[in-house]
Design an enzyme around this catalytic site. Sequence first.
Site, PDB file in Angstrom:
ATOM      1  N   GLY A 134     -10.643   2.480   1.855  1.00 49.38           N
ATOM      2  CA  GLY A 134      -9.404   2.088   2.519  1.00 49.38           C
ATOM      3  C   GLY A 134      -9.023   3.076   3.600  1.00 49.38           C
ATOM      4  O   GLY A 134      -7.846   3.254   3.921  1.00 49.38           O
ATOM      5  N   SER A 194      -9.171   3.141   6.774  1.00 49.92           N
ATOM      6  CA  SER A 194      -8.535   2.707   8.018  1.00 49.92           C
ATOM      7  C   SER A 194      -7.049   2.415   7.850  1.00 49.92           C
ATOM      8  O   SER A 194      -6.327   2.267   8.836  1.00 49.92           O
ATOM      9  CB  SER A 194      -9.228   1.447   8.563  1.00 49.92           C
ATOM     10  OG  SER A 194     -10.546   1.737   8.961  1.00 49.92           O
ATOM     11  N   LYS A 203      -3.019   3.034   6.432  1.00 45.93           N
ATOM     12  CA  LYS A 203      -2.077   4.138   6.652  1.00 45.93           C
ATOM     13  C   LYS A 203      -2.227   5.229   5.601  1.00 45.93           C
ATOM     14  O   LYS A 203      -2.211   6.422   5.919  1.00 45.93           O
ATOM     15  CB  LYS A 203      -0.640   3.593   6.676  1.00 45.93           C
ATOM     16  CG  LYS A 203      -0.359   2.716   7.884  1.00 45.93           C
ATOM     17  CD  LYS A 203       1.054   2.168   7.878  1.00 45.93           C
ATOM     18  CE  LYS A 203       1.308   1.298   9.099  1.00 45.93           C
ATOM     19  NZ  LYS A 203       2.679   0.721   9.098  1.00 45.93           N
ATOM     20  N   GLY A 227      -5.140   5.371  -6.212  1.00 45.39           N
ATOM     21  CA  GLY A 227      -3.721   5.171  -5.942  1.00 45.39           C
ATOM     22  C   GLY A 227      -3.373   3.707  -5.791  1.00 45.39           C
ATOM     23  O   GLY A 227      -2.248   3.370  -5.444  1.00 45.39           O
ATOM     24  N   THR A 228      -4.348   2.853  -6.033  1.00 48.14           N
ATOM     25  CA  THR A 228      -4.128   1.413  -5.961  1.00 48.14           C
ATOM     26  C   THR A 228      -3.362   0.940  -7.192  1.00 48.14           C
ATOM     27  O   THR A 228      -3.722   1.306  -8.313  1.00 48.14           O
ATOM     28  CB  THR A 228      -5.479   0.684  -5.881  1.00 48.14           C
ATOM     29  OG1 THR A 228      -6.207   1.190  -4.764  1.00 48.14           O
ATOM     30  CG2 THR A 228      -5.291  -0.805  -5.731  1.00 48.14           C
ATOM     31  N   HIS A 259      10.122  -0.992  -0.684  1.00 52.15           N
ATOM     32  CA  HIS A 259       8.878  -0.643  -0.005  1.00 52.15           C
ATOM     33  C   HIS A 259       8.767  -1.367   1.331  1.00 52.15           C
ATOM     34  O   HIS A 259       9.498  -2.321   1.603  1.00 52.15           O
ATOM     35  CB  HIS A 259       7.667  -0.993  -0.876  1.00 52.15           C
ATOM     36  CG  HIS A 259       7.423  -0.018  -1.983  1.00 52.15           C
ATOM     37  ND1 HIS A 259       8.134  -0.034  -3.170  1.00 52.15           N
ATOM     38  CD2 HIS A 259       6.550   1.011  -2.090  1.00 52.15           C
ATOM     39  CE1 HIS A 259       7.706   0.938  -3.953  1.00 52.15           C
ATOM     40  NE2 HIS A 259       6.743   1.595  -3.317  1.00 52.15           N
ATOM     41  N   HIS A 260       7.823  -0.927   2.130  1.00 47.46           N
ATOM     42  CA  HIS A 260       7.515  -1.570   3.411  1.00 47.46           C
ATOM     43  C   HIS A 260       7.087  -3.021   3.179  1.00 47.46           C
ATOM     44  O   HIS A 260       6.638  -3.392   2.090  1.00 47.46           O
ATOM     45  CB  HIS A 260       6.401  -0.802   4.117  1.00 47.46           C
ATOM     46  CG  HIS A 260       5.156  -0.639   3.289  1.00 47.46           C
ATOM     47  ND1 HIS A 260       4.137  -1.567   3.278  1.00 47.46           N
ATOM     48  CD2 HIS A 260       4.790   0.336   2.417  1.00 47.46           C
ATOM     49  CE1 HIS A 260       3.179  -1.167   2.460  1.00 47.46           C
ATOM     50  NE2 HIS A 260       3.548  -0.028   1.916  1.00 47.46           N
ATOM     51  N   LYS A 280       3.473  -4.364   1.682  1.00 46.34           N
ATOM     52  CA  LYS A 280       3.035  -4.149   0.295  1.00 46.34           C
ATOM     53  C   LYS A 280       2.791  -5.500  -0.374  1.00 46.34           C
ATOM     54  O   LYS A 280       3.605  -6.418  -0.263  1.00 46.34           O
ATOM     55  CB  LYS A 280       4.086  -3.355  -0.476  1.00 46.34           C
ATOM     56  CG  LYS A 280       3.647  -2.966  -1.882  1.00 46.34           C
ATOM     57  CD  LYS A 280       4.621  -1.991  -2.507  1.00 46.34           C
ATOM     58  CE  LYS A 280       4.232  -1.637  -3.940  1.00 46.34           C
ATOM     59  NZ  LYS A 280       2.908  -1.010  -4.016  1.00 46.34           N
ATOM     60  N   THR A 319       4.926   1.737  -9.543  1.00 48.59           N
ATOM     61  CA  THR A 319       5.848   2.790  -9.975  1.00 48.59           C
ATOM     62  C   THR A 319       6.995   2.213 -10.794  1.00 48.59           C
ATOM     63  O   THR A 319       7.385   2.770 -11.825  1.00 48.59           O
ATOM     64  CB  THR A 319       6.401   3.544  -8.756  1.00 48.59           C
ATOM     65  OG1 THR A 319       5.311   4.159  -8.059  1.00 48.59           O
ATOM     66  CG2 THR A 319       7.392   4.625  -9.180  1.00 48.59           C
TER      67      THR A 319
END
Length: 268
Positions: free
Chosen positions: A11, A13, A15, A100-101, A156-157, A160, A167
Site C-alpha cells: 500500500g 502509494s 497516504k 495497520g489494516t 475519519h476522512h 475510509k 479502533t
Amino acid sequence: MTKQTKVVVAGASGKMGSEALRMVEKHDDLTLVGCVDLQHTGMQVKEVEGLPKFDAYFYDNIDTCFESVDADVLIDLTSPKVGYKHTKTAILNGVRPVVGTTGFSNEELKELTELAKEQKIGAVIAPNFAMGAVLMMQFSKWAAKHFPDVEIIEKHHDQKLDAPSGTAVKTAELIQEERTQKKQGHPDEEETIKGARGADFDGMRIHSMRLPGLVAHQEVVFGGPGENLTIKHDSFHRQSFMSGIKFAIDHVLHLDELVYGLEHLMMD
C-alpha cells in the site's frame, strides 16, 4: 554497524503507505527492499514523484515480491481483503507482518493467529498505531468499570472504507470486558429515522462520521448522575501512526505468535 531490518511496504502509494516509506527513511536500522502496490509496477521508488529516494522496486502482488526480495518484516497498510491475503502470505513465507489494516473478521483473525502459532513467527495487527489512541482505549476500559453508560463517536476522512472503524470496535470490545451489560436509553426509544442512534454493540452505541479534512478522531463519552467523562484522541497527521509502527517492528522480531492490539506490547 547497526543491524538492519529488511522491510516491504504494502500500500506504498497511499497516504499511510507513503508516510511509512518516509518513516523507514528516517531510521538507520531499517532498509526498504520492496513495495507492493497496483500502481508503479516495475518502477523504483525513487522514480515516483514525492516518495523517498529508495532503489527498491514496486511489485503488483505479494507473491512476486517475496520471490524477488529477502524480507524480515511486511508493513501492510491496504484494505481488509487484501491485507488478510498479505498477512497470511507473509507468515507462510517467514516474513513478520505488522498490519495497520482494519476490518478483519473474527474468523480471519483466528485463522491468522493459529497460523502464526504453527509457524512460530511473530505478527502484529493493530486497529490503531497511534500511541495516544492506544492509551485512550485503555483509559476507556478502566473507566467502564465505573461508568457503564457510554457512547463512542469516531470521525475519519471520507475515503475510509469500513465503518465503524477498527479502533471504535476495539474500544467497544475492551469496554465490554469491564462493563456491566445493559441496554442504554429509554426502553421505549424509537428511531424516527433508521440509524439515528448509531450501531448497537452490546447495548452501547457507536457513531461514525466521514468528512473531508478529518484524519482519525475518537471520543468515548461516559455518562453518570450529574456528570460526564469524555476521553478523546485526535490524529491530525498520519505521522502520528509511525512511532507505533516502528515500535511494533522492533517487537515483532522477537515474537513467536500473533499479537492483536499494540497495548499488549506497550504493557511489557
